[in-house]
Design a protein around this motif. Structure first.
Motif, PDB file in Angstrom:
ATOM      1  N   PRO A 287       0.818  -1.223   0.000  1.00  0.00           N
ATOM      2  CA  PRO A 287       0.000   0.000   0.000  1.00  0.00           C
ATOM      3  C   PRO A 287       0.848   1.267   0.000  1.00  0.00           C
ATOM      4  N   LEU A 288       0.526   2.178  -0.911  1.00  0.00           N
ATOM      5  CA  LEU A 288       1.258   3.433  -0.996  1.00  0.00           C
ATOM      6  C   LEU A 288       1.125   4.246   0.283  1.00  0.00           C
ATOM      7  N   THR A 289      -0.018   4.139   0.958  1.00  0.00           N
ATOM      8  CA  THR A 289      -0.214   4.934   2.167  1.00  0.00           C
ATOM      9  C   THR A 289       0.768   4.533   3.263  1.00  0.00           C
ATOM     10  N   ILE A 290       1.104   3.256   3.362  1.00  0.00           N
ATOM     11  CA  ILE A 290       2.106   2.844   4.353  1.00  0.00           C
ATOM     12  C   ILE A 290       3.480   3.381   3.965  1.00  0.00           C
ATOM     13  N   LEU A 291       3.794   3.367   2.669  1.00  0.00           N
ATOM     14  CA  LEU A 291       5.061   3.959   2.238  1.00  0.00           C
ATOM     15  C   LEU A 291       5.100   5.451   2.556  1.00  0.00           C
ATOM     16  N   GLU A 292       3.964   6.132   2.374  1.00  0.00           N
ATOM     17  CA  GLU A 292       3.901   7.561   2.688  1.00  0.00           C
ATOM     18  C   GLU A 292       4.081   7.801   4.183  1.00  0.00           C
ATOM     19  N   ALA A 293       3.537   6.893   5.008  1.00  0.00           N
ATOM     20  CA  ALA A 293       3.741   7.004   6.461  1.00  0.00           C
ATOM     21  C   ALA A 293       5.218   6.826   6.805  1.00  0.00           C
ATOM     22  N   MET A 294       5.865   5.835   6.187  1.00  0.00           N
ATOM     23  CA  MET A 294       7.292   5.614   6.423  1.00  0.00           C
ATOM     24  C   MET A 294       8.096   6.830   5.986  1.00  0.00           C
ATOM     25  N   ALA A 295       7.758   7.399   4.838  1.00  0.00           N
ATOM     26  CA  ALA A 295       8.475   8.572   4.335  1.00  0.00           C
ATOM     27  C   ALA A 295       8.244   9.793   5.220  1.00  0.00           C
ATOM     28  N   SER A 296       7.084   9.853   5.895  1.00  0.00           N
ATOM     29  CA  SER A 296       6.728  10.989   6.751  1.00  0.00           C
ATOM     30  C   SER A 296       7.170  10.812   8.197  1.00  0.00           C
ATOM     31  N   ARG A 297       7.816   9.677   8.500  1.00  0.00           N
ATOM     32  CA  ARG A 297       8.201   9.346   9.877  1.00  0.00           C
ATOM     33  C   ARG A 297       6.978   9.274  10.800  1.00  0.00           C
ATOM     34  N   THR A 298       5.887   8.719  10.287  1.00  0.00           N
ATOM     35  CA  THR A 298       4.677   8.525  11.084  1.00  0.00           C
ATOM     36  C   THR A 298       4.602   7.066  11.524  1.00  0.00           C
ATOM     37  N   PRO A 299       4.495   6.786  12.834  1.00  0.00           N
ATOM     38  CA  PRO A 299       4.418   5.395  13.312  1.00  0.00           C
ATOM     39  C   PRO A 299       3.227   4.666  12.692  1.00  0.00           C
ATOM     40  N   VAL A 300       3.401   3.374  12.423  1.00  0.00           N
ATOM     41  CA  VAL A 300       2.398   2.582  11.706  1.00  0.00           C
ATOM     42  C   VAL A 300       1.874   1.452  12.580  1.00  0.00           C
ATOM     43  N   VAL A 301       0.540   1.292  12.591  1.00  0.00           N
ATOM     44  CA  VAL A 301      -0.140   0.095  13.088  1.00  0.00           C
ATOM     45  C   VAL A 301      -0.907  -0.466  11.906  1.00  0.00           C
ATOM     46  N   ALA A 302      -0.646  -1.721  11.557  1.00  0.00           N
ATOM     47  CA  ALA A 302      -1.270  -2.295  10.362  1.00  0.00           C
ATOM     48  C   ALA A 302      -1.507  -3.782  10.557  1.00  0.00           C
ATOM     49  N   LEU A 336       1.533   2.715  21.601  1.00  0.00           N
ATOM     50  CA  LEU A 336       2.250   3.798  20.934  1.00  0.00           C
ATOM     51  C   LEU A 336       1.848   5.165  21.459  1.00  0.00           C
ATOM     52  N   LEU A 337       0.575   5.331  21.799  1.00  0.00           N
ATOM     53  CA  LEU A 337       0.131   6.605  22.368  1.00  0.00           C
ATOM     54  C   LEU A 337       0.746   6.852  23.739  1.00  0.00           C
ATOM     55  N   LYS A 338       0.944   5.799  24.509  1.00  0.00           N
ATOM     56  CA  LYS A 338       1.513   5.928  25.856  1.00  0.00           C
ATOM     57  C   LYS A 338       3.040   5.953  25.858  1.00  0.00           C
ATOM     58  N   ASN A 339       3.661   5.570  24.738  1.00  0.00           N
ATOM     59  CA  ASN A 339       5.123   5.494  24.659  1.00  0.00           C
ATOM     60  C   ASN A 339       5.613   6.242  23.418  1.00  0.00           C
ATOM     61  N   PRO A 340       5.501   7.563  23.426  1.00  0.00           N
ATOM     62  CA  PRO A 340       5.835   8.336  22.219  1.00  0.00           C
ATOM     63  C   PRO A 340       7.306   8.231  21.814  1.00  0.00           C
ATOM     64  N   ASP A 341       8.218   8.065  22.781  1.00  0.00           N
ATOM     65  CA  ASP A 341       9.636   7.948  22.428  1.00  0.00           C
ATOM     66  C   ASP A 341       9.889   6.670  21.622  1.00  0.00           C
ATOM     67  N   GLU A 342       9.304   5.567  22.055  1.00  0.00           N
ATOM     68  CA  GLU A 342       9.462   4.313  21.312  1.00  0.00           C
ATOM     69  C   GLU A 342       8.784   4.396  19.944  1.00  0.00           C
ATOM     70  N   ALA A 343       7.640   5.063  19.903  1.00  0.00           N
ATOM     71  CA  ALA A 343       6.952   5.244  18.619  1.00  0.00           C
ATOM     72  C   ALA A 343       7.824   6.034  17.650  1.00  0.00           C
ATOM     73  N   ARG A 344       8.499   7.068  18.172  1.00  0.00           N
ATOM     74  CA  ARG A 344       9.355   7.897  17.331  1.00  0.00           C
ATOM     75  C   ARG A 344      10.564   7.101  16.819  1.00  0.00           C
ATOM     76  N   GLN A 345      11.167   6.310  17.687  1.00  0.00           N
ATOM     77  CA  GLN A 345      12.304   5.488  17.271  1.00  0.00           C
ATOM     78  C   GLN A 345      11.884   4.485  16.177  1.00  0.00           C
ATOM     79  N   MET A 346      10.733   3.894  16.367  1.00  0.00           N
ATOM     80  CA  MET A 346      10.217   2.949  15.390  1.00  0.00           C
ATOM     81  C   MET A 346       9.998   3.620  14.043  1.00  0.00           C
ATOM     82  N   ALA A 347       9.431   4.825  14.055  1.00  0.00           N
ATOM     83  CA  ALA A 347       9.159   5.555  12.822  1.00  0.00           C
ATOM     84  C   ALA A 347      10.456   5.993  12.145  1.00  0.00           C
ATOM     85  N   ASP A 348      11.469   6.363  12.925  1.00  0.00           N
ATOM     86  CA  ASP A 348      12.760   6.758  12.347  1.00  0.00           C
ATOM     87  C   ASP A 348      13.423   5.577  11.637  1.00  0.00           C
ATOM     88  N   LEU A 349      13.348   4.405  12.240  1.00  0.00           N
ATOM     89  CA  LEU A 349      13.925   3.219  11.616  1.00  0.00           C
ATOM     90  C   LEU A 349      13.165   2.853  10.339  1.00  0.00           C
TER      91      LEU A 349
END
Length: 378
Positions: A287-302, A336-349
């Motif tokens: 899905p392009l939307t997941i790629l767009e989330a990865m490109a935007s550094r937005t954490p993903v639940v799928a 992810l809502l309760k652990n924003p630092d981990e969510a951010r690290q996941m999105a950066d990777l």
């Protein structure tokens, strides 16, 4: 200048349609002449392409085997000097092969399969037809390894003929001002935003996303928080399930927490604004939307379906859950809502993985190499 025909069902908003349009723009920049033929209807993208100088035509396919549509397609290929056809999804591929076979036109076909139906079952008619009609000059592309398996097992296409080319998207550029204007326009305040951008279709399973939102809000501490601090789920996309989903939102008493946005042209801004991107599909390609989330550094639940596990690693670059698992999706959102630092690290990777192999530049390079080779062989 070489001429390629992009053949689709329609140019409405969807992953295959967006990818075909992006390919068209990039190929034109590389010196190709790119035409767009639609089997069924033009869709919302047609006018934009035509205004940008592309040739866009609609074949007006009728139900059943429309031989008139095939004849018209073959005639247009000849009139426009089409040297190669890229057919997006199986029905356009089927019609292209018939138009070439019945009416004596010879362009090779690049078949790109973007996803599969659910449930995805073997089709003996397709298997027989493909065996007869696919030529040595044709090329077959799947957007993921899971899609390739389906083409081999259910469509009877030869494994060695199918190449995997992952979808790619451009890296977005969104300003803080754009995000702030969106928050103000929709009265979002400082609420966390959960975004699901997908056509309102059964295969995307929006009811699971809506019910997971209800499950989340019944938990501690969300059930004691002031409403203005609670997360909000926004569903971007048009489609036939709008009224059903609106009724479900009211049935679940979530009208203050879930909003249907309709079809949007600013999904890139919503993606950059979102705290989490959610996708609850029953079946997917890439899905392009997941790629767009990865490109935007937005954490993903799928959901862990189709090609999604090929580009996202559980607990490292995303939270992946079984399809239809309302509680599992609520758990992932809650964490992810309760652990924003981990969510951010996941999105950066995830963003690093996107840069390595899922950019639009890399995707276009591979398709252009295939198309160039096909015209040279011809």
């Amino acid at each position: 200048m070489k001429t390629v025909c992009q053949l689709l069902h329609t140019l409405h908003v969807g992953g295959a349609e967006i990818l075909a349009q992006r390919l068209g723009w990039n190929l034109r920049e590389a010196g190709w002449r790119c035409l767009f033929f639609c089997l069924d209807e033009e869709g919302t993208g047609g006018e934009r392409l035509r205004n940008a100088g592309f040739e866009v035509r609609t074949l007006g396919r009728k139900p059943g085997w429309d031989f008139g549509c095939m004849r018209k397609m073959a005639r247009w290929w000849a009139e426009e000097g089409v040297e190669v056809v890229q057919a997006h999804q199986y029905t356009p591929f089927f019609y292209a092969m018939n138009a070439r076979g019945f009416f004596g036109r010879t362009p090779p076909i690049l078949f790109t399969e973007h996803g599969r139906f659910f449930p995805d079952l073997p089709n003996w008619k397709h298997r027989m037809f493909n065996r007869w009609m696919v030529r040595k000059t044709d090329r077959l592309v799947a957007v993921s390894k899971s899609v390739k398996r389906a083409l081999v097992e259910n469509e009877g296409l030869p494994d060695e003929r199918i190449e995997v080319i992952y979808n790619g998207v451009p890296e977005p550029v969104v300003t803080e001002g754009e995000k702030m204007r969106l928050r103000e326009t929709f009265g979002l305040g400082k609420r966390p935003i959960l975004l699901m951008a997908a056509r309102l279709d059964t295969i995307k399973d929006h009811p699971t996303a809506i019910r997971a939102m209800g499950e989340l809000l019944r938990r501690e501490p969300w059930n004691r928080c002031p409403e203005e601090t609670l997360p909000r789920l926004v569903l971007a996309g048009g489609g036939p399930r709008h009224d059903f989903l609106q009724s479900l939102i009211y049935q679940e008493n979530l009208q203050n927490h879930v909003r249907l946005l309709g079809e949007r042209s600013d999904v890139t801004v919503w993606m950059a604004l979102a705290d989490i991107f959610l996708l609850t599909s029953l079946s997917e390609g890439i899905p392009l939307t997941i790629l767009e989330a990865m490109a935007s550094r937005t954490p993903v639940v799928a959901t862990s379906v189709g090609g999604i596990p090929e580009i996202l690693e559980p607990h490292r670059t995303a939270r992946l859950v079984s399809a239809g698992d309302v509680r599992g999706i609520a758990d992932a959102l809650d964490f992810l809502l309760k652990n924003p630092d981990e969510a951010r690290q996941m999105a950066d990777l995830a963003h690093s993985h996107y840069q390595e192999r899922l950019t639009e530049t890399e995707m276009v390079r591979q398709y252009q190499a295939l198309l160039t080779g096909m015209t040279s062989e011809k």
